[in-house]
Design a protein around this motif. Structure first.
Motif: not given
Length: 418
Positions: A128-134, A223-231
């Motif tokens: 769904d998404a790769l999230v980085t906590v900063l 459930g944000v659907g931000l991941f794009d394997s093409a990128q």
């Protein structure tokens, strides 16, 4: 992006040590009503402290909803264990969404590739998404101030555990679909604006969320659907700067003549809050000692440098990677122009879009510099001073070089370290 409606969505949480990942997981567990979450926690220690904290902060037991992978890193030595764990979880499915909390020294891209390339895993999961906590305060102190993070732990390819965390933090940001700017209460408003600008420069398409104590609305994270394997692996700011520079010039062209110093220089147009991206290209090699000295003395305002360099006396493409106080060089491979004719022609036939100079072939320098308050004219002048002179080129000198000299994936030269 189309997904299998029966697949389990996955959110991968990365971020530096102490950034607030575990706090975020516990917040999500307490706040989510409509979803049942499962959590897989990775810790470098023999005892998985983070897993214990997640279990204590929720209604889940370690054996019921929280899976733990300890004493290793899921992006490298625990890859097989991670695959086994997520397949088992899918088989025993009693949840709607999987959270993977990676250790503070994990690289997100290898974890993402497991969920997209392993047939056993991809059959059951959708990333769904790769999230980085900063830790925003620490980020600003590292990249916009004088402090340097201490070196702890290790990472893929770093057996002695001395890899600077600044390197890893930049890679975590460059892979992120969403960045949680945590601990904003410790920063001034102007610093937050600059932090967002730096994040955008490092990863242009990433969404950002400002927060304190990792308190994020679950609907903004799950459930944000931000991941794009093409990128995946191809969306960092330095890569985008190179692409935009090429698009802005249209068809790339080479200048003939042995003594032409510059191919093209370009300044990325997006400059907000003092953050700039500058692309430098040359068709003349660098003198190795002068170029190494330049890299060791990079301005503190340069947050990220990345690209390939042509080094005099070498047939190897040298990849330069700088993140804050750390600068290292690796071998990307030989220049195609340096290969035997049969192999060279084969490579060229398989890569019709390869930029090729009549005399120098694919030998070139392409470097991107991202940072704040860059002194462009001084930067360009310093790099030109690093190029071999006409006399040096005519003599075909082979000076001593601090850069890698063999095609060896394990050979990394540290030019500057914290």
């Amino acid at each position: 992006m189309d997904t299998d409606s029966d697949a389990i969505p996955v959110t991968v949480l990365s971020g530096g040590l102490g950034a607030g990942k575990t706090t975020l997981v516990n917040h999500l567990l307490r706040s989510v009503d409509e979803r049942d979450l499962a959590v897989l926690v990775n810790d470098m220690g023999a005892v998985n402290v983070d897993a214990e904290l997640v279990a204590e902060g929720s209604d889940l037991d370690l054996d019921d909803g929280v899976a733990e992978l300890s004493n290793g890193c899921i992006c490298c030595e625990l890859q097989d264990d991670l695959e086994t764990a997520v397949v088992r979880l899918a088989r025993e499915r009693e949840f709607d969404h999987l959270l993977v909390e990676a250790s503070g020294i994990s690289e997100p891209e290898p974890v993402a590739r497991l969920f997209t390339t392993s047939s056993r895993v991809a059959a059951s999961y959708d990333l769904d998404a790769l999230v980085t906590v900063l830790d925003t305060r620490r980020f600003m102190d590292t990249f916009a101030g004088a402090d340097v993070p201490e070196r702890r732990g290790g990472a893929a390819g770093d057996e002695d555990g001395t890899r600077p965390l600044s390197d890893l933090l930049v890679e975590q940001l460059e892979a992120a679909d969403l960045v949680v700017l945590n601990k904003t209460d410790l920063c001034e408003p102007a610093e937050l604006e600059e932090a967002e600008a730096l994040v955008t420069a490092l990863r242009p398409d990433a969404e950002t969320i400002r927060t304190e104590f990792s308190a994020v609305d679950p609907d903004r994270l799950l459930g944000v659907g931000l991941f794009d394997s093409a990128q995946l692996g191809d969306a960092a700011g330095w890569q985008r700067a190179l692409e935009d520079e090429a698009d802005g010039r249209g068809q790339r062209h080479d200048h003939g003549g042995k003594h032409e110093h510059d191919d093209d220089d370009h300044r990325h147009p997006d400059e907000v809050y003092g953050v700039e991206s500058i692309v430098v290209r040359h068709r003349r090699p660098f003198h190795p000692e002068r170029f190494a000295a330049f890299l060791r003395a990079l301005s503190d305002g340069i947050v990220r440098s990345k690209g390939v360099a042509w080094i005099a006396g070498s047939d190897l493409q040298i990849e330069i990677a700088q993140a804050g106080p750390s600068v290292h060089a690796d071998v990307r491979g030989p220049w195609i122009a340096a290969l035997p004719e049969i192999r060279r022609d084969l490579y060229r036939s398989n890569r019709p879009d390869l930029e090729w100079h009549e005399e120098y072939g694919d030998r070139r320098t392409e470097l991107v510099f991202i940072g704040t308050e860059l002194e462009e004219s001084r930067l360009r002048a310093a790099l030109k001073d690093c190029l071999v002179t006409d006399d040096e080129w005519e003599r075909d000198d082979e000076p001593d070089s601090p850069f890698p000299g063999e095609v060896d994936e394990d050979e990394t030269v540290v030019l500057r370290e914290p």
